[in-house]
Enzyme design. Structure first.
Site, PDB file in Angstrom:
ATOM      1  N   GLY A   1       0.802  -1.218   0.000  1.00  0.00           N
ATOM      2  CA  GLY A   1       0.000   0.000   0.000  1.00  0.00           C
ATOM      3  C   GLY A   1       0.837   1.270   0.000  1.00  0.00           C
ATOM      4  O   GLY A   1       2.069   1.227   0.113  1.00  0.00           O
ATOM      5  N   HIS A   2       0.144   2.397  -0.079  1.00  0.00           N
ATOM      6  CA  HIS A   2       0.852   3.677  -0.174  1.00  0.00           C
ATOM      7  C   HIS A   2       1.571   4.026   1.127  1.00  0.00           C
ATOM      8  O   HIS A   2       1.101   3.736   2.204  1.00  0.00           O
ATOM      9  CB  HIS A   2      -0.069   4.818  -0.603  1.00  0.00           C
ATOM     10  CG  HIS A   2      -1.296   5.017   0.211  1.00  0.00           C
ATOM     11  ND1 HIS A   2      -2.187   6.027  -0.057  1.00  0.00           N
ATOM     12  CD2 HIS A   2      -1.801   4.359   1.270  1.00  0.00           C
ATOM     13  CE1 HIS A   2      -3.171   5.972   0.814  1.00  0.00           C
ATOM     14  NE2 HIS A   2      -2.964   4.976   1.617  1.00  0.00           N
TER      15      HIS A   2
END
Lengths: 328, 328, 328
Positions: A223-224
């Site tokens: 994920g970011h």
């Protein structure tokens, strides 16, 4: 195309007991090795297979020298598995077909991407504006590297990898979701390998960071704003949610999930299919997985599990208040 | 390229306390903001970071007005996180590079596909016969939209997405599997975002349906004939099996699995890594996940778990029949 | 484009009760069938839907003959679901649009790949040197088949599939990872279907093998040197780690994980989201999954689960030593 044992020893070291002119036609596991194969014994527990193997030569540790000598030719080295790893690399180089072009003509490269002249970009890859690909890095076919993402040197990205898609950033508003544009990018260090169809999202404001030497298997989701420390390895199907910070020299087993905004220190090892729901501040092995059982037993135990808290209360009551002794 | 605070207020509203001519060079989290950055405080629990932040200006809620005033410039708005989301969109528009072409020349578009003239189709996408792509929808690179599938307006599909592969339909026959051709398609509403390498299968007879405003993260699998209601959001690595019907305004955590033919009503929230094995007819949060522990503790508890049902029986026996009092 | 019932019976057999000239415009489930649709009753539990259905004709088993007769036209066949599967195939053939080209001009095919002249290779596929694609096999769009991998006859590979990326082979060395080059390939039998974005890694020394008739859903990861036996089927999001040997006629539910180097005999069935941590040498259904519950109940039970072993010890103590009888 065969390699003589002498050439192998010359390239990789090790002590050969046997004929250096012996020609090796293939590498093979002990059990299926033919008489022209070189094999290896990575652990004493496979010693039975050593005795039975038809291999021309076997790579062993010093402790196995005597057993190996009873069978035939062998190479002694302190870490046979490491020696074998290097041997596969030597083998691949020796059998190398002519190198891929620098950039396959079917790849779509933005004129404002920066690709080191020694990098190789495979068929049907996409490298967007501002992306940077380092020296000797290889993108196999059908890899996307999005805007402004950077990949270091000597990396290997397998088919279907997506670097720099938008992170999953949403603000709730009156029952709908408002997109948070993802203004960061992805920064990947040197010597990183990324498996097929794995995705690493770009950061919301700052970058998602994958440090040097990280190894990711297939179908992993990062994920970011995740930060993965040096030489950490993750097996297939792992999911790491946004802003998790994973230390160096960690391992994450297949199918494990790491929730967002958590911190794992260096040398943490997560077992397969385990869900990490809290930060882990002490090195070690961590696990959480329902043990497999035949379905009927599982059903009974799972049903009881839903009453576990009340069972504990009943046990407490027994301990405190006692029970009536059955009258005979 | 910087934005003045005045321009931000003009576009997004909010009450500015500070110099409207102040120039903002970047958006950043409180902790790492430099003196030319605009930041935001989404929750009072981060107030310490507010006091310490070097940001030029901070977006805060009315309740934080006084604390913010002690630090420097600020913007007051009822929902700072929503304001920040809109700010990222403004930022992206302000810094927009020239738009992509309508259809990248490397994309493979069937002449019988229908693509709105305002849609943009990225490099190496495939849009098959009868597919429809709505207004202002963007397909990033390497997206496949299969025959007869429809995508609404203002959707965003990230690289590697596959819309309309065959659902997994098989009839058993004498130890083999007979394929059920998937004659339905996929219908996706407006304002849907679909993450990298996510797959949505076409229906067997009728269509798989994703309603307006649904947000799907990366590497999600949506089986055939699934129906996902409006504004539902799913995190990465989720799997939804065939014919599941998921309501509106639901959330599904990362790595969760929803089995087939189940119904989830509106406003159901599934925790990460949870397996939904039955229909859920009441809104709420639902969870099922083995708690993580150090491996040694897990091993002991997991081993005991396989005897849980018999432990319950033993407890029952104790309660009913009593136990011998130990003679002193 | 409609099919007369007579044509269906001629192609697929079955006993028709009704007008053979009746024209069928679509296939549909019982509940949503319009008056020009053909439907089927796969299981007596749906008999209510049979009575209420508006379908022109319904496929039923001999046991349902009387009930079907009360409603209208029907086709009797021993296995209605199988009949329906074949009907979808007939339907697809009857409605076939002109066949795809043999090889789409956008595909990147190495001159030393071997592609059967009856195979079809879709848009933007990559087939590397030494790869072999068998008769009547179809690669949809954006499939990669890497060097020296072989695909049998009548296979169907959906978009985004990656065959033959490197297995995840690493030897640890002084805190870093040394790559083990993956010198094997992937061998896939006949009649295999592989879902979108699924990955099958090449072997380290020997080949990864998928036998005839195997069916894999989307987003599945098959590690190096795995062996999957004939007619085994796996649902979406499954992960199979390296060197696992899975028998014939097995099923693996969605999201399940099979650890490496394990053996599952024929006819083993793994439930969804189950982690297989040991070899399974007896056919049957196996499960391990934490039961879903409302979040509050889950929290209480999960907390207690971490004390389960000590609860058992306390129960043992009670059983052995007795408890003080509460004084009244």
């Amino acid at each position: 195309m065969a390699l003589r044992l002498a050439a192998i020893i010359e390239a990789l070291g090790g002590e050969l007991q046997g004929d250096p002119e012996c020609s090796i036609a293939r590498l093979a596991p002990l059990q299926t090795a033919s008489a022209d194969a070189l094999s290896f014994l990575s652990h004493p527990k496979y010693r039975k297979e050593l005795a039975a193997s038809r291999a021309a030569c076997v790579i062993v540790s010093p402790a196995m020298r005597e057993e190996a000598a009873q069978r035939g030719a062998f190479i002694v080295t302190p870490d046979p598995y490491l020696y074998f790893a290097r041997l596969t690399q030597l083998w691949k180089r020796a059998h190398a077909r002519p190198a891929l072009e620098h950039v396959h003509p079917s790849a779509v490269i933005d004129p404002q991407a920066h690709i080191d002249p020694t990098a190789r970009i495979g068929a049907l890859c996409v490298v967007e504006r501002g992306a940077r690909i380092g020296a000797d890095t290889v993108l196999k076919s059908r890899v996307t590297v999005s805007e402004d993402c950077t990949i270091g040197a000597r990396c290997l990205l397998h088919p279907g990898v997506v670097i720099g898609a938008d992170g999953f950033g949403l603000a709730p508003h009156e029952g709908t979701w408002v997109k948070i544009e993802q203004l960061g990018a992805v920064r990947i260090g040197d010597d990183v390998e990324i498996g097929a169809n794995t995705c690493i999202d770009r950061g919301a404001l700052e970058d998602t960071v994958i440090e040097d030497g990280v190894k990711l298997d297939n179908l992993i989701q990062i994920g970011h704003n995740v930060h993965v420390g040096k030489h950490t390895a993750m097996a297939g199907c792992v999911g790491v949610a946004g802003s998790a910070v994973i230390g160096a020299h960690c391992t994450v087993g297949g199918g494990a999930i790491v929730l967002g905004h958590l911190k794992l220190v260096d040398h943490v090892h997560i077992s397969a299919a385990t869900v990490v729901t809290r930060s882990i501040l002490k090195p070690g092995q961590y696990t959480g997985m329902f043990p497999i059982d035949d379905n009927a037993s599982w059903e009974k135990n799972a049903a009881t599990l839903k009453q576990l808290h009340s069972l504990r209360e009943r046990l407490k009551t027994l301990e405190k208040e006692g029970v009536p002794k059955k009258t005979p």
